[in-house]
Design a protein around this motif. Sequence first.
Motif, PDB file in Angstrom:
ATOM      1  N   TRP A 326       0.829  -1.208   0.000  1.00 50.97           N
ATOM      2  CA  TRP A 326       0.000   0.000   0.000  1.00 50.97           C
ATOM      3  C   TRP A 326       0.864   1.258   0.000  1.00 50.97           C
ATOM      4  N   ILE A 327       1.946   1.230   0.769  1.00 44.89           N
ATOM      5  CA  ILE A 327       2.831   2.396   0.806  1.00 44.89           C
ATOM      6  C   ILE A 327       3.501   2.602  -0.546  1.00 44.89           C
ATOM      7  N   ASN A 328       3.853   1.510  -1.215  1.00 47.19           N
ATOM      8  CA  ASN A 328       4.403   1.605  -2.573  1.00 47.19           C
ATOM      9  C   ASN A 328       3.418   2.291  -3.508  1.00 47.19           C
ATOM     10  N   ALA A 329       2.158   1.888  -3.416  1.00 47.76           N
ATOM     11  CA  ALA A 329       1.129   2.474  -4.282  1.00 47.76           C
ATOM     12  C   ALA A 329       0.980   3.967  -4.000  1.00 47.76           C
ATOM     13  N   ALA A 330       0.997   4.336  -2.718  1.00 50.09           N
ATOM     14  CA  ALA A 330       0.878   5.751  -2.351  1.00 50.09           C
ATOM     15  C   ALA A 330       2.063   6.551  -2.862  1.00 50.09           C
ATOM     16  N   ALA A 331       3.237   5.949  -2.829  1.00 57.11           N
ATOM     17  CA  ALA A 331       4.435   6.625  -3.330  1.00 57.11           C
ATOM     18  C   ALA A 331       4.337   6.854  -4.838  1.00 57.11           C
ATOM     19  N   ILE A 332       3.822   5.862  -5.552  1.00 57.52           N
ATOM     20  CA  ILE A 332       3.623   6.007  -7.005  1.00 57.52           C
ATOM     21  C   ILE A 332       2.662   7.162  -7.268  1.00 57.52           C
ATOM     22  N   GLY A 333       1.668   7.330  -6.392  1.00 55.84           N
ATOM     23  CA  GLY A 333       0.695   8.406  -6.545  1.00 55.84           C
ATOM     24  C   GLY A 333       1.249   9.776  -6.203  1.00 55.84           C
ATOM     25  N   GLY A 334       2.525   9.837  -5.777  1.00 57.25           N
ATOM     26  CA  GLY A 334       3.168  11.116  -5.521  1.00 57.25           C
ATOM     27  C   GLY A 334       3.079  11.611  -4.094  1.00 57.25           C
ATOM     28  N   TYR A 335       2.635  10.758  -3.159  1.00 58.53           N
ATOM     29  CA  TYR A 335       2.490  11.198  -1.776  1.00 58.53           C
ATOM     30  C   TYR A 335       3.858  11.197  -1.098  1.00 58.53           C
ATOM     31  N   SER A 336       4.321  12.370  -0.670  1.00 56.73           N
ATOM     32  CA  SER A 336       5.690  12.520  -0.185  1.00 56.73           C
ATOM     33  C   SER A 336       5.977  11.690   1.069  1.00 56.73           C
ATOM     34  N   LEU A 337       5.010  11.568   1.971  1.00 57.75           N
ATOM     35  CA  LEU A 337       5.241  10.779   3.184  1.00 57.75           C
ATOM     36  C   LEU A 337       5.499   9.311   2.852  1.00 57.75           C
ATOM     37  N   ALA A 338       4.813   8.798   1.836  1.00 54.50           N
ATOM     38  CA  ALA A 338       5.035   7.418   1.412  1.00 54.50           C
ATOM     39  C   ALA A 338       6.402   7.271   0.757  1.00 54.50           C
ATOM     40  N   GLN A 339       6.782   8.247  -0.043  1.00 57.26           N
ATOM     41  CA  GLN A 339       8.096   8.214  -0.683  1.00 57.26           C
ATOM     42  C   GLN A 339       9.204   8.250   0.361  1.00 57.26           C
ATOM     43  N   ASN A 340       9.015   9.083   1.390  1.00 66.27           N
ATOM     44  CA  ASN A 340       9.981   9.138   2.492  1.00 66.27           C
ATOM     45  C   ASN A 340      10.095   7.786   3.197  1.00 66.27           C
ATOM     46  N   ALA A 341       8.935   7.169   3.438  1.00 66.14           N
ATOM     47  CA  ALA A 341       8.913   5.895   4.164  1.00 66.14           C
ATOM     48  C   ALA A 341       9.667   4.813   3.403  1.00 66.14           C
ATOM     49  N   LEU A 342       9.476   4.756   2.094  1.00 67.71           N
ATOM     50  CA  LEU A 342      10.177   3.760   1.289  1.00 67.71           C
ATOM     51  C   LEU A 342      11.681   4.004   1.292  1.00 67.71           C
ATOM     52  N   ALA A 343      12.057   5.272   1.134  1.00 65.94           N
ATOM     53  CA  ALA A 343      13.483   5.606   1.128  1.00 65.94           C
ATOM     54  C   ALA A 343      14.122   5.275   2.467  1.00 65.94           C
ATOM     55  N   ARG A 344      13.462   5.652   3.546  1.00 66.96           N
ATOM     56  CA  ARG A 344      14.005   5.415   4.881  1.00 66.96           C
ATOM     57  C   ARG A 344      14.137   3.925   5.165  1.00 66.96           C
ATOM     58  N   SER A 345      13.154   3.151   4.718  1.00 63.13           N
ATOM     59  CA  SER A 345      13.198   1.707   4.928  1.00 63.13           C
ATOM     60  C   SER A 345      14.398   1.088   4.226  1.00 63.13           C
ATOM     61  N   ALA A 346      14.627   1.509   2.988  1.00 61.84           N
ATOM     62  CA  ALA A 346      15.751   0.959   2.220  1.00 61.84           C
ATOM     63  C   ALA A 346      17.092   1.423   2.784  1.00 61.84           C
ATOM     64  N   LEU A 347      17.192   2.701   3.127  1.00 66.94           N
ATOM     65  CA  LEU A 347      18.467   3.262   3.573  1.00 66.94           C
ATOM     66  C   LEU A 347      18.874   2.778   4.961  1.00 66.94           C
ATOM     67  N   SER A 348      17.919   2.295   5.740  1.00 68.28           N
ATOM     68  CA  SER A 348      18.246   1.796   7.081  1.00 68.28           C
ATOM     69  C   SER A 348      18.642   0.321   7.057  1.00 68.28           C
ATOM     70  N   SER A 349      18.586  -0.276   5.876  1.00 64.38           N
ATOM     71  CA  SER A 349      18.954  -1.693   5.743  1.00 64.38           C
ATOM     72  C   SER A 349      20.459  -1.862   5.944  1.00 64.38           C
TER      73      SER A 349
END
Length: 470
Positions: A326-349
């Motif tokens: 769902w967060i991926n879909a929101a990020a595709i829709g341009g929602y900045s909070l979702a884009q932040n969440a995806l980036a933060r998840s990947a960068l904290s790996s």
Amino acid sequence: MFKITKILAFILAQFIVFSTSSQANFDKAMEIYSAGEFDEAKTAFEALAAIGDRSSLFNLGVMYYREESVVKDPVKAYVLMQIANNGLQDAVFTRTSKSIFNNLNDSQKEEANKLFSELDPIYNIASINGNIFPKPLSDEDCAPEVKPAKKITTRYPISEIRSGQMGVVHTEFTISPEGYPRDIITTKSTNKNFTKATVKALKRAIYTASTDEKPIYGHRTKFIFTIENDRGNDAANTKKLTRELNKLEEAANAGDAVAQYLYASRLNTFRHFRSYLKKVDLQYKTANSWFTKSAKSGLPHAQYEIGRNMLEGRGCEIDIANGYKWINAAAIGGYSLAQNALARSALSSSDISFEKSRASISWLRNSTQSEDYTAKLLLAWELSTSNFDVLRNGEEALNLLDSKADNYFDEVRIMETRAAAYAESGKFKDALKWQKKAQKMANKLDWDIPLISERLSLYTQNKTYRGAYY
């Protein structure tokens, strides 16, 4: 018991008005595709297909047929189109997939039958609908929210007491591995005086340190500032509030995706006024049901909320895999909070790859277009400290940090990011100055953070820091 007389106007006006359609995400994906950015388009179509968007699944098939960002595969193209059209029988879908099938040889047709049996359980609507949505739990059955080691005491702003003003401040923050509230953001606030009082109290709070030495991102809580009751006005405003909720619920029941999102959001806000709204179901799972309906219609805000609640187990069972869909879909829709969440998840790996790092920077660049300071800060850190030389750019990081941090309150992190950017630019004297400022501020707050000293030591030796912030 909470008084609502003074605060009612703020609560009813705090939600922005925006428009949407069930095609919002798909239209965004098509914009990317039409611009010839096929790698990004493929990612977008895959993300939307994962939540049951048939047009995205069909277009993914088109990309396999046209050899766009993938190796040409007419068999897989046909299968994806067939699954997308199953039970839908769209005329264009039918005509296109039939044309491709007629051009397959006998061996390919047999291969298509096998591949269909493999992919149909993954992509068919019935299978997706059976898994993608949150599994509701009552508040009592959900995992308890993280609590501070001791109660957070806020000081009521004197000016607001004198005026009889009441307030609400919504906050989000990271609980650092040491137990400190970091990356504090106010998402809603009655006014700057209540914000200032809330942030000051939060910075002195202590949470139980993480056992796995990992931060807890996106912790949410609200601070309510109330004065003694005024029963007569409270009763009148309770009726007004109930009428407003009923009106919004009516629009939500009529299928308005925005109303569904707003109604769910208000239900969550009004949990603090249960004693006045005894006839309203204020369980998180009830709000989730409305978020879900809105998310199904394609509203990125709702998709992000429901995905995030699934990650946290708020009103539902914890479901990491489907929450991120769902967060991926929101990020595709341009929602900045979702884009932040995806980036933060990947960068904290701990094992972040070049592709993940590059994709995260791309998400953050998209998010900065909305003037999101948090995205700029995260991007500046990655541009300064990435393990991959080609991704670093200290000067760009410094430019990002010149933006105003309107609702972000972690001066220590801002200073450390500026220090890292100067170090990456080879300006170690400036790096030392800002890192020392960060250390001084942390000491003032009684924060014991070993990484601050570690970074300071590196800059003293004219060396740069590489890696995640926490």
